[in-house]
Design a protein around this motif. Sequence first.
Motif, PDB file in Angstrom:
ATOM      1  N   LEU A 233       0.670  -1.067   0.006  1.00  0.00           N
ATOM      2  CA  LEU A 233       0.113  -0.102  -0.052  1.00  0.00           C
ATOM      3  C   LEU A 233       0.886   1.128   0.006  1.00  0.00           C
ATOM      4  CD1 LEU A 233      -2.796  -1.080   2.498  1.00  0.00           C
ATOM      5  CD2 LEU A 233      -3.000  -0.889  -0.247  1.00  0.00           C
ATOM      6  N   ARG A 234       2.051   1.245   0.794  1.00  0.00           N
ATOM      7  CA  ARG A 234       2.757   2.322   0.649  1.00  0.00           C
ATOM      8  C   ARG A 234       3.346   2.611  -0.671  1.00  0.00           C
ATOM      9  NH1 ARG A 234       7.459   1.995   4.590  1.00  0.00           N
ATOM     10  NH2 ARG A 234       7.708   4.402   4.240  1.00  0.00           N
ATOM     11  N   GLY A 235       3.741   1.597  -1.195  1.00  0.00           N
ATOM     12  CA  GLY A 235       4.176   1.636  -2.585  1.00  0.00           C
ATOM     13  C   GLY A 235       3.189   2.196  -3.775  1.00  0.00           C
ATOM     14  N   GLN A 236       2.013   2.145  -3.455  1.00  0.00           N
ATOM     15  CA  GLN A 236       0.778   2.629  -3.970  1.00  0.00           C
ATOM     16  C   GLN A 236       0.470   4.037  -3.702  1.00  0.00           C
ATOM     17  OE1 GLN A 236      -2.403  -0.175  -4.828  1.00  0.00           O
ATOM     18  NE2 GLN A 236      -0.838  -1.468  -3.842  1.00  0.00           N
ATOM     19  N   GLY A 237       1.206   4.594  -2.648  1.00  0.00           N
ATOM     20  CA  GLY A 237       0.997   6.120  -2.382  1.00  0.00           C
ATOM     21  C   GLY A 237       0.530   6.554  -1.168  1.00  0.00           C
ATOM     22  N   ILE A 238      -0.005   5.288  -0.280  1.00  0.00           N
ATOM     23  CA  ILE A 238      -0.742   5.434   1.009  1.00  0.00           C
ATOM     24  C   ILE A 238       0.345   5.717   2.060  1.00  0.00           C
ATOM     25  CG2 ILE A 238      -2.135   4.627   2.616  1.00  0.00           C
ATOM     26  CD1 ILE A 238      -3.747   3.369   0.508  1.00  0.00           C
ATOM     27  N   GLU A 239       0.410   6.840   2.882  1.00  0.00           N
ATOM     28  CA  GLU A 239       1.240   6.967   3.860  1.00  0.00           C
ATOM     29  C   GLU A 239       0.843   6.463   5.176  1.00  0.00           C
ATOM     30  OE1 GLU A 239       4.193   8.554   3.578  1.00  0.00           O
ATOM     31  OE2 GLU A 239       4.020   8.756   1.401  1.00  0.00           O
ATOM     32  N   TRP A 240       1.470   5.986   5.790  1.00  0.00           N
ATOM     33  CA  TRP A 240       1.078   5.088   6.935  1.00  0.00           C
ATOM     34  C   TRP A 240       1.958   5.680   8.197  1.00  0.00           C
ATOM     35  CZ3 TRP A 240      -2.081   1.120   7.954  1.00  0.00           C
ATOM     36  CH2 TRP A 240      -2.842   0.547   6.927  1.00  0.00           C
ATOM     37  N   GLY A 241       3.215   6.487   8.110  1.00  0.00           N
ATOM     38  CA  GLY A 241       3.792   6.932   9.295  1.00  0.00           C
ATOM     39  C   GLY A 241       3.986   5.787  10.129  1.00  0.00           C
ATOM     40  N   LEU A 242       4.234   6.146  11.624  1.00  0.00           N
ATOM     41  CA  LEU A 242       4.919   5.211  12.167  1.00  0.00           C
ATOM     42  C   LEU A 242       3.817   3.996  12.899  1.00  0.00           C
ATOM     43  CD1 LEU A 242       6.856   7.709  14.713  1.00  0.00           C
ATOM     44  CD2 LEU A 242       7.684   5.988  12.827  1.00  0.00           C
ATOM     45  N   SER A 243       2.651   4.336  12.242  1.00  0.00           N
ATOM     46  CA  SER A 243       1.600   3.236  12.708  1.00  0.00           C
ATOM     47  C   SER A 243       1.889   1.987  12.224  1.00  0.00           C
ATOM     48  CB  SER A 243       0.151   3.825  12.600  1.00  0.00           C
ATOM     49  OG  SER A 243      -0.080   3.741  11.159  1.00  0.00           O
ATOM     50  N   ARG A 244       2.789   1.898  11.022  1.00  0.00           N
ATOM     51  CA  ARG A 244       2.985   0.649  10.261  1.00  0.00           C
ATOM     52  C   ARG A 244       3.620  -0.223  11.098  1.00  0.00           C
ATOM     53  NH1 ARG A 244       6.539   4.382   7.986  1.00  0.00           N
ATOM     54  NH2 ARG A 244       8.660   3.480   7.944  1.00  0.00           N
TER      55      ARG A 244
END
Length: 123
Positions: free
Chosen positions: A76-87
């Motif tokens: 999902l991060r590779g598709q542009g969704i930012e997760w921040g530290l919650s990942r």
Amino acid sequence: MSTDEYRRGRAVERERQGKQRPVRGRYRGVLPIIYAIGLVIFTVVSLYIGPEPAFAVYLVTHVFYAGLVRADINSLRGQGIEWGLSRHLWFGAAFALPFVAPAYYLYSRRVIRRENESRELVA
């Protein structure tokens, strides 16, 4: 100079890229299947064999859950969704706690839907 040269941010980058593809969780669909299989194996082992092997099943299945959650978040991060530290929290919780995998499944559905709506791909 036009005003577009001064504009910054995600919305401008999306406009420059042109048509966006919808966001999809690559491993999200497998997570409920692995969770159900792990629950059945854990129940059978704990009823018929004992608590020590059931704990081993618990550890092995949670390693799979954590791996799937991590791989899905990375896709999902590779598709542009930012997760921040919650990942990192999702990964650690999926490794240790029993009901995080279904919670992640539901939460990621909401995140994917919100991102696709912001990209104006879902009506």
